[in-house]
Design an enzyme around this catalytic site. Structure first.
Site, PDB file in Angstrom:
ATOM      1  N   ARG A   1       0.985  -1.147   0.089  1.00 23.93           N
ATOM      2  CA  ARG A   1       0.129   0.077   0.052  1.00 23.93           C
ATOM      3  C   ARG A   1       1.000   1.214   0.113  1.00 23.93           C
ATOM      4  O   ARG A   1       2.030   1.129   0.132  1.00 23.93           O
ATOM      5  CB  ARG A   1      -1.210   0.061   1.121  1.00 23.93           C
ATOM      6  CG  ARG A   1      -0.523  -0.850   2.477  1.00 23.93           C
ATOM      7  CD  ARG A   1      -0.061   0.165   3.584  1.00 23.93           C
ATOM      8  NE  ARG A   1       0.062   1.529   3.694  1.00 23.93           N
ATOM      9  CZ  ARG A   1       1.143   2.136   3.583  1.00 23.93           C
ATOM     10  NH1 ARG A   1       2.209   1.742   3.601  1.00 23.93           N
ATOM     11  NH2 ARG A   1       0.633   3.645   3.674  1.00 23.93           N
ATOM     12  N   GLY A   2       0.148   2.316  -0.130  1.00 28.02           N
ATOM     13  CA  GLY A   2       0.858   3.613  -0.573  1.00 28.02           C
ATOM     14  C   GLY A   2       0.989   3.758  -1.859  1.00 28.02           C
ATOM     15  O   GLY A   2       1.396   2.673  -2.623  1.00 28.02           O
ATOM     16  N   ALA A   3       0.565   4.900  -2.445  1.00 26.47           N
ATOM     17  CA  ALA A   3       0.401   5.085  -3.793  1.00 26.47           C
ATOM     18  C   ALA A   3       1.807   4.799  -4.488  1.00 26.47           C
ATOM     19  O   ALA A   3       1.587   4.023  -5.649  1.00 26.47           O
ATOM     20  CB  ALA A   3       0.238   6.728  -4.119  1.00 26.47           C
TER      21      ALA A   3
ATOM     22  N   ARG B   1      -7.615  -0.962  -6.840  1.00 27.39           N
ATOM     23  CA  ARG B   1      -7.850   0.136  -6.094  1.00 27.39           C
ATOM     24  C   ARG B   1      -8.178   1.429  -6.919  1.00 27.39           C
ATOM     25  O   ARG B   1      -7.227   1.734  -7.659  1.00 27.39           O
ATOM     26  CB  ARG B   1      -6.946   0.517  -5.037  1.00 27.39           C
ATOM     27  CG  ARG B   1      -6.608  -0.552  -4.132  1.00 27.39           C
ATOM     28  CD  ARG B   1      -5.878  -0.125  -2.843  1.00 27.39           C
ATOM     29  NE  ARG B   1      -6.644   0.701  -1.907  1.00 27.39           N
ATOM     30  CZ  ARG B   1      -6.094   1.411  -0.932  1.00 27.39           C
ATOM     31  NH1 ARG B   1      -4.860   0.987  -0.625  1.00 27.39           N
ATOM     32  NH2 ARG B   1      -6.812   2.090  -0.307  1.00 27.39           N
TER      33      ARG B   1
ATOM     34  N   GLN C   1      -2.621   2.582  10.077  1.00 24.39           N
ATOM     35  CA  GLN C   1      -1.202   2.831   9.191  1.00 24.39           C
ATOM     36  C   GLN C   1      -0.237   3.706  10.121  1.00 24.39           C
ATOM     37  O   GLN C   1       1.058   3.300  10.033  1.00 24.39           O
ATOM     38  CB  GLN C   1      -1.404   3.195   7.994  1.00 24.39           C
ATOM     39  CG  GLN C   1      -2.295   2.296   7.233  1.00 24.39           C
ATOM     40  CD  GLN C   1      -3.648   2.916   7.154  1.00 24.39           C
ATOM     41  OE1 GLN C   1      -4.303   3.238   7.870  1.00 24.39           O
ATOM     42  NE2 GLN C   1      -4.247   2.676   5.915  1.00 24.39           N
TER      43      GLN C   1
ATOM     44  N   ASP D   1      -2.549  10.370  -2.449  1.00 18.98           N
ATOM     45  CA  ASP D   1      -2.784   9.360  -3.548  1.00 18.98           C
ATOM     46  C   ASP D   1      -3.313  10.170  -4.482  1.00 18.98           C
ATOM     47  O   ASP D   1      -3.135   9.356  -5.931  1.00 18.98           O
ATOM     48  CB  ASP D   1      -4.010   8.424  -2.865  1.00 18.98           C
ATOM     49  CG  ASP D   1      -3.459   7.561  -1.667  1.00 18.98           C
ATOM     50  OD1 ASP D   1      -3.227   6.336  -2.044  1.00 18.98           O
ATOM     51  OD2 ASP D   1      -3.431   8.263  -0.620  1.00 18.98           O
TER      52      ASP D   1
ATOM     53  N   ASN E   1      -6.409  11.914   0.152  1.00 17.89           N
ATOM     54  CA  ASN E   1      -5.343  11.290   0.988  1.00 17.89           C
ATOM     55  C   ASN E   1      -6.168  10.387   2.032  1.00 17.89           C
ATOM     56  O   ASN E   1      -7.286  10.519   2.194  1.00 17.89           O
ATOM     57  CB  ASN E   1      -4.354  12.132   1.733  1.00 17.89           C
ATOM     58  CG  ASN E   1      -3.016  11.369   2.466  1.00 17.89           C
ATOM     59  OD1 ASN E   1      -2.658  10.419   1.683  1.00 17.89           O
ATOM     60  ND2 ASN E   1      -2.886  11.585   3.511  1.00 17.89           N
ATOM     61  N   LYS E   2      -5.381   9.586   2.776  1.00 14.79           N
ATOM     62  CA  LYS E   2      -5.983   8.701   4.013  1.00 14.79           C
ATOM     63  C   LYS E   2      -6.961   9.643   4.825  1.00 14.79           C
ATOM     64  O   LYS E   2      -6.765  10.525   5.220  1.00 14.79           O
ATOM     65  CB  LYS E   2      -4.968   8.264   4.566  1.00 14.79           C
ATOM     66  CG  LYS E   2      -5.373   7.100   5.642  1.00 14.79           C
ATOM     67  CD  LYS E   2      -6.317   5.876   4.849  1.00 14.79           C
ATOM     68  CE  LYS E   2      -5.575   5.201   4.043  1.00 14.79           C
ATOM     69  NZ  LYS E   2      -6.089   4.349   2.966  1.00 14.79           N
TER      70      LYS E   2
END
Length: 365
Positions: free
Chosen positions: A55-57, A98, A205, A246, A256-257
């Site tokens: 995970r993480g763009a 995603r 996270q 993202d 973003n998150k």
């Protein structure tokens, strides 16, 4: 494979020695267990991205590039049309894993472009060019993150308190991270930052990953729950906020998150600069504003059951679980990219960043 090395010694995403699988750290098991898993099939790669094992763009983009290369190697035909048709089918499947992180489609589109522009070559050589492009995407990610770190470091001073949300660290990229890149470079140069990491519910996270990797690197890090950000800002402990993202819209709105927009609003209240660290690959000029960004909805179980020994909430309760929120550009002090720092008006400054990017790439050809 389970190991006991320092988490910072691992590559987030890599090819195995035989180049038959994509090797990742299963981040759903961190920090309790470090397990490397090998992804060989389209279904395994798709699941790893969807289930947040990777995970993480930026890391998602690298994993997708390596993944499509592995899948391309398995396409058993020398006919270009048949090869290209199957590659596009696999690409579209991986791209469905995603929807919000633009790096996923960006990396896959780059890989498809390599195939399309080399249609006159034998399929075997096209596969080799796909390999070269996937490796280039990873190497560029390392360079990009370090440059973001250099620009970001100019925005703070030794001893500053920094707040970050979610994980935009090495575990979300190939190295350095985006939002953590200034922190890691500062650590190397004796800046002695005091970092506060938001827990980042519901998937934690910040607690499981950011606090873990910063502590493993010797950074002074303090974990806080998401609803404590105003308290630490009011206490005067925060001099700057650094977050990743993202997707960036053309007007500077950022996805973003979930919870990022809350941090931005509170930072605005306390006159604390709010910086978004964004590789140009996350800037989507085809998306005009944050209203046009598709926000991924995640399973309710992530809120009601995950991370708890027993179910936390009553059976049947309704759950709203968006993976991301949109931070309005008016709450953002600056967007830090590998080609410089963009400030309001963002439509203009982001365009200037892209022009600089184009000039640099043409110069290096």
């Amino acid at each position: 494979m389970t190991d006991k090395k320092n988490i910072m010694e691992y590559e987030t995403v890599a090819l195995d020695d035989n180049e038959t699988s994509v090797v990742i750290i299963d981040q759903t098991l961190l920090p309790g267990r470090t397990q490397l898993i090998h992804l060989k099939t389209a279904e395994e790669i798709w699941d790893a991205i969807y289930l947040l094992k990777v995970r993480g763009a930026p890391a998602i983009g690298v994993a997708a590039a390596f993944g499509i290369y592995i899948l391309a190697k398995g396409i058993d035909t020398q006919d270009y049309a048949a090869f290209y048709k199957e590659l596009v089918k696999q690409k579209e499947y991986l791209n469905s894993s995603r929807p919000t992180a633009v790096n996923l489609s960006w990396a896959l589109n780059r890989m498809e472009e390599v195939c399309r522009t080399n249609e006159k070559l034998p399929v075997a050589l096209i596969k080799e060019k796909l390999r070269e492009e996937a490796i280039a995407i990873k190497e560029e990610d390392i360079w990009v993150c370090k440059k973001i770190g250099e620009y970001g470091l100019d925005l703070v001073k030794p001893g500053d308190g920094i707040l970050t949300h979610c994980n935009a660290g090495q575990l979300a990229t190939s190295k350095y991270g985006t939002a953590t890149a200034p922190i890691y470079l500062g650590q190397e140069r004796g800046y002695n930052f005091h970092v506060f990491a938001d827990e980042t519910r519901p998937l934690l996270q910040g607690a499981r990953l950011t606090a873990y990797e910063l502590q493993s690197s010797g950074v002074d890090v303090t974990l806080i729950c998401d609803n404590m950000s105003a308290a630490v800002m009011r206490n005067g402990w925060i001099n700057a906020v650094f977050v990743g993202c993202d997707r960036v819209a053309a007007n500077g709105d950022v996805a973003n998150k979930i919870g990022t927009s809350v941090v931005a609003a509170v930072a605005k209240r306390y006159n604390i600069p709010f910086y978004v660290c964004a590789p140009t690959s996350t800037i989507d000029r085809n998306t005009k504003t944050g209203d046009d960004i598709h926000i991924e909805q995640r399973p309710a179980e992530e809120v009601t059951e995950m991370w708890y020994k027993e179910r936390l909430t009553p059976e049947g309760v309704k759950v709203f679980n968006p993976a991301f929120d949109v931070t309005d550009h008016e709450l953002i002090t600056a967007i830090v990219t590998e080609y410089g720092i963009a400030r309001a008006p963002f439509a203009q400054s982001l365009q200037e960043i892209f022009e600089k990017s184009r000039e640099m790439k043409n110069k290096n050809k």
